[in-house]
Design a protein around this motif. Structure first.
Motif, mmCIF file in Angstrom:
data_model
loop_
_atom_site.group_PDB
_atom_site.id
_atom_site.type_symbol
_atom_site.label_atom_id
_atom_site.label_comp_id
_atom_site.label_asym_id
_atom_site.label_seq_id
_atom_site.Cartn_x
_atom_site.Cartn_y
_atom_site.Cartn_z
ATOM 1 N N GLU A 82 -4.457 -22.311 33.647
ATOM 2 C CA GLU A 82 -3.171 -21.766 33.216
ATOM 3 C C GLU A 82 -3.282 -20.298 32.821
ATOM 4 O O GLU A 82 -2.264 -19.590 32.794
ATOM 5 N N PHE A 83 -4.486 -19.817 32.562
ATOM 6 C CA PHE A 83 -4.708 -18.378 32.401
ATOM 7 C C PHE A 83 -4.215 -17.638 33.644
ATOM 8 O O PHE A 83 -3.450 -16.669 33.548
ATOM 9 N N PRO A 89 -6.646 -24.983 30.406
ATOM 10 C CA PRO A 89 -6.234 -23.657 29.925
ATOM 11 C C PRO A 89 -6.788 -22.515 30.768
ATOM 12 O O PRO A 89 -6.146 -21.465 30.866
ATOM 13 N N TYR A 134 -4.484 -12.688 22.587
ATOM 14 C CA TYR A 134 -4.847 -13.967 21.978
ATOM 15 C C TYR A 134 -4.884 -13.844 20.457
ATOM 16 O O TYR A 134 -5.298 -12.809 19.924
ATOM 17 N N PRO A 140 2.395 -23.867 24.851
ATOM 18 C CA PRO A 140 1.638 -24.843 25.634
ATOM 19 C C PRO A 140 1.943 -26.286 25.289
ATOM 20 O O PRO A 140 1.637 -27.190 26.076
ATOM 21 N N LEU A 171 -0.245 -18.295 34.228
ATOM 22 C CA LEU A 171 0.617 -17.515 33.340
ATOM 23 C C LEU A 171 0.636 -16.049 33.757
ATOM 24 O O LEU A 171 1.677 -15.381 33.701
ATOM 25 N N TYR A 228 -13.760 -17.827 28.184
ATOM 26 C CA TYR A 228 -13.040 -18.918 27.522
ATOM 27 C C TYR A 228 -13.999 -19.781 26.715
ATOM 28 O O TYR A 228 -13.692 -20.214 25.603
ATOM 29 N N TYR A 264 -3.477 -10.041 28.519
ATOM 30 C CA TYR A 264 -3.291 -11.248 27.718
ATOM 31 C C TYR A 264 -3.680 -10.939 26.275
ATOM 32 O O TYR A 264 -4.758 -10.393 26.014
ATOM 33 N N LYS A 306 -7.977 -20.295 24.217
ATOM 34 C CA LYS A 306 -7.093 -21.368 24.686
ATOM 35 C C LYS A 306 -5.867 -20.757 25.362
ATOM 36 O O LYS A 306 -5.833 -20.556 26.553
ATOM 37 N N TYR A 307 -4.831 -20.414 24.546
ATOM 38 C CA TYR A 307 -3.599 -19.897 25.127
ATOM 39 C C TYR A 307 -3.227 -18.558 24.511
ATOM 40 O O TYR A 307 -3.303 -18.386 23.293
#
Length: 455
Positions: free
Chosen positions: A409-410, A406, A311, A428, A413, A278, A309, A284-285
């Protein structure tokens, strides 16, 4: 200044002190008191990983003056380590009784009580360090982050350092183009080392051990009956890769596999593994999260999973795919490793022009070419020295609550995708899962037993 509070006196003494006065205890040797012993620390939830963390905190210079745990028998070794510390069972009583005698609070409780403890400390304007993940739900994460910002105190989360020599070297190599544009990150863990894959809560109802406050342990979770240990013949303790908590059903340690109390292997190790990527790749998200796993039921996390994920492009970085594996699952072995196997824990960075396993460039020619990349990033002392420095008015800790939101929240999520078995697309800004109503229902979850997330 005769009417200054203890906190104000500490602030002024730090401002007037010369920088070299902030000296960790180990530099002075033995038990010699360090000047920074003036920063007092209370530990809450100290019977598990808290014991090691409080040792690190003391080495960093904190003076540990109060300890709190709902099970004094389980926490006895920690209590013995800090003879003279004032003891409590209820964190609210600790915060009320200690008042200005405590400058900072460490939270090492199970995941489902992180929010209520950290919020109580933040509302008292205490510096706070919380074990990862910062919270169990996304709503909790945002409420805690906002409270930390309002309090204006020093915060830290106990994620694997992104300022160690190895971590900084990875960032320097990526920035220097050692493997070209990074397109994929693969991170994995051998955990769980506690039972997962349970299909329901146990039906047994056991007496609560003397001295153990089960209601306080439950906190805001839905009330269920206490159950002590799985029967000897039960296969459940042997379902995961390993089990460090023995036959314990919930307490101690084995809370992690239950969705009501923990965040599974992803929550336990994902913050560690994602922290550096990160920072290094300015993540970020994600735009989309998908997951596959062994059989999963609503009460518990699966034995193993793969979470993907995606990005968007960010500043100088292109689109990226981040894949998480646990339960003994791993990514394909890079060709550059030949017949060697991947370690049980690790992170792979896959670029246009090469692959790195942690800070090791796997192609020998590229490794030789980039061996002299300058060391330009500041190496720092780790979780507790960083937090001490921040508490003393210095540089912010690298995993403070704002940065950690974040990253937390990784994992959360990923768990939404796991628990619903569907893709998750998350906004977000509005905290809305735009494509998955089942996941949206898990973003904010009810509080029970008279507890509230809000003032």
């Amino acid at each position: 200044m005769k009417n200054c509070t203890r906190r104000e006196m500490l602030k002024w003494s730090t401002l007037f002190a010369a920088a070299p006065m902030i000296v960790p205890r180990h530099v002075l040797g033995g038990d010699t008191p360090a000047p920074n012993d003036r920063i007092t620390l209370a530990g809450i939830g100290v019977g598990g990983v808290g014991r090691a963390h409080l040792h690190q905190a003391r080495e960093a210079g904190f003076q540990i003056v109060a300890l709190c745990d709902i099970d004094h028998r389980h926490a006895k070794k920690t209590f013995d380590d800090h003879a003279g510390a004032r003891l409590y069972k209820d964190f609210r009583e600790l915060l009320s009784a200690e008042g200005e005698k405590v400058d900072a609070v460490y939270c090492g409780s199970p995941d489902h009580t992180h929010a209520i403890i950290t919020l109580a400390a933040l509302r008292e304007k205490k510096h706070v360090c919380c074990v990862k993940p910062l919270t169990r739900t996304i709503e909790e994460c945002r409420v805690v982050a906002a409270a930390a910002k309002k309090a204006g105190v020093a915060t830290q989360v106990t994620m694997q350092s992104n300022t160690s020599d190895s971590a900084c070297r990875i960032i320097e190599l990526i920035k220097a183009g050692a493997i070209g544009n990074v397109r994929e990150v693969h991170a994995w863990s051998a955990r769980p080392v506690w039972p997962q894959g349970m299909v329901s809560y146990p039906t047994q109802k056991d007496p609560v051990p003397e001295g153990f406050d089960w209601d306080m342990w439950l906190g805001p979770a839905e009330k269920i009956s206490f159950a002590d240990k799985w029967p000897v013949e039960s296969p459940i303790p042997h379902m995961s890769c390993a089990n460090w908590g023995g036959r314990a059903i919930y307490h101690p340690f084995n809370f992690r596999g239950w969705t009501a109390f923990g965040t599974g292997s992803l929550g336990d190790m994902g913050c560690h593994r994602a922290n550096l990527p990160y920072r290094a790749l300015k993540l970020k998200y994600p735009t989309r999260v998908t997951a596959s796993s062994t059989r999963i039921h609503s009460v518990a996390f699966p034995l193993g999973c793969i979470v993907t994920y995606d990005y968007p492009a960010r500043e100088e970085f292109p689109e990226l795919r981040f894949v998480w594996y646990d339960g003994g699952l791993k990514p394909a072995v890079p060709r550059e490793l030949g017949s060697a196997l991947l370690p049980n824990e690790g992170v792979l960075y896959v670029g246009d022009e090469g692959v790195m396993l942690e800070d090791r460039i796997l192609d020998p020619e590229r490794a030789e070419k980039f061996k002299d990349v300058p060391r330009t990033i500041e190496r720092r002392g780790g979780v507790f020295p960083e937090w001490y420095e921040a508490c003393a008015g210095g540089q912010e800790a690298s995993a403070n609550f704002e940065y950690s939101t974040p990253v937390t929240e990784f994992v959360l999520l990923g768990n939404l995708a796991l628990q619903t078995g569907k893709a998750v697309e998350f906004d977000p800004e509005t905290l809305r899962v735009t494509n998955n109503p089942e996941a949206q229902a898990l973003v904010a979850q009810p509080y029970h037993n008279g507890w509230s997330l809000h003032d």
